[in-house]
Design an enzyme around this catalytic site. Sequence first.
Site, short mmCIF file in Angstrom:
data_model
loop_
_atom_site.label_atom_id
_atom_site.label_comp_id
_atom_site.label_asym_id
_atom_site.label_seq_id
_atom_site.Cartn_x
_atom_site.Cartn_y
_atom_site.Cartn_z
N ASN A 1 -13.49 -0.69 8.58
CA ASN A 1 -12.12 -0.63 8.09
C ASN A 1 -11.68 -2.03 7.68
OD1 ASN A 1 -9.38 -0.35 7.66
ND2 ASN A 1 -8.96 0.71 9.58
N CYS B 1 -3.01 -0.89 5.62
CA CYS B 1 -4.05 -0.23 4.83
C CYS B 1 -3.52 0.38 3.53
CB CYS B 1 -4.73 0.85 5.67
SG CYS B 1 -5.33 0.26 7.27
N HIS C 1 -8.88 6.19 2.21
CA HIS C 1 -8.97 4.99 3.04
C HIS C 1 -10.20 5.09 3.93
CE1 HIS C 1 -8.12 1.62 5.50
NE2 HIS C 1 -7.75 2.31 6.57
#
EC number: 2.3.1.180
Length: 326
Positions: A283, A112, A253
């Site tokens: 995500n 990520c 994020h």
Amino acid sequence: MPVTIAGTGSYVPERVLTNAELEQMVETSDEWITSRTGIKERRIARDDEFTSHLATEAAKKALEQADIAGEELDLIIVATITPDTLTPATASYVQANLGALSAVAFDISAACSGFLYAMKVAKRLISDGAYKNALIIGAEKLSSFTDWEDRNTCVLFGDGAGAAVLRRSKEGEGRILATETGTDGRHTKILNIAGGGSACPTTTDNAGQRLATLSMQGQEVFKLAVNAMKKAAEKVIDRAGLSADDVALVIPHQANLRIIDAIAKRLSVPKEKVFVNLDKYGNTSAAAVAIALDEAHREGRFKRGENIVLVVFGAGLTWAATAIEW
């Protein structure tokens, strides 16, 4: 040499997978998913749509906004944990798709955090004078690495890509003020894809064990993520000579709404200054902050001359933050 972001772009597949549909696939519910994650739906790529395809579409939009042709690129970095192939790099396919044959192209694997890792590398190479124009992309087809029978993980992830064009800053333009990256390899097992690599190759004997899918220890990840992201964001704000009040927007994020809320609270940033699109996409790993940056930019959530902070956390464990004067 100061470095600016000249353009952004993003792309998500057409297929929308809702929480209601997941209720028919695994033992879960819309209420359970929403209350624990903030996710309402996510995008799923077609079988014939690969990570390089998602990356290319996002890149085209960023290049158009930056008014730069593919032939003018010197550098392409793709951040991904879901490459088209183990080798060559996904960036090689993207380079060919864009006709950017003068560009050096390679991948970064930092989960990520990958997009901000790529931003730090590209910024330094441009600032040092090695290159003029760089394209950085965060792109993932996580649906190919998701165990769709595991209700704890399959509800979390989606597919997509985001991109940015970096170049030398001209007089009066904004610039990347400060960057921070970090890694703690002691926690590799709490968020990983264990199979498919040299340590655990996929064989006919283990193919049915779904070892090449994402696994995560959610509570451990949550605690580490909040602390690491807070420290990284504070570092870049301080290095940039800013205070929290000087930041027009924080783009974190997009993994879990509880993590996002915790970060905002610890940084003393009001919720209206925190960008969230997690509910739409879930995500998307390296693509998440890149897609969010593009959407926030195109929605006018920040203006020329304002300061924004991007902050992320991912498997590795990795974390990163960037302060930008737009």
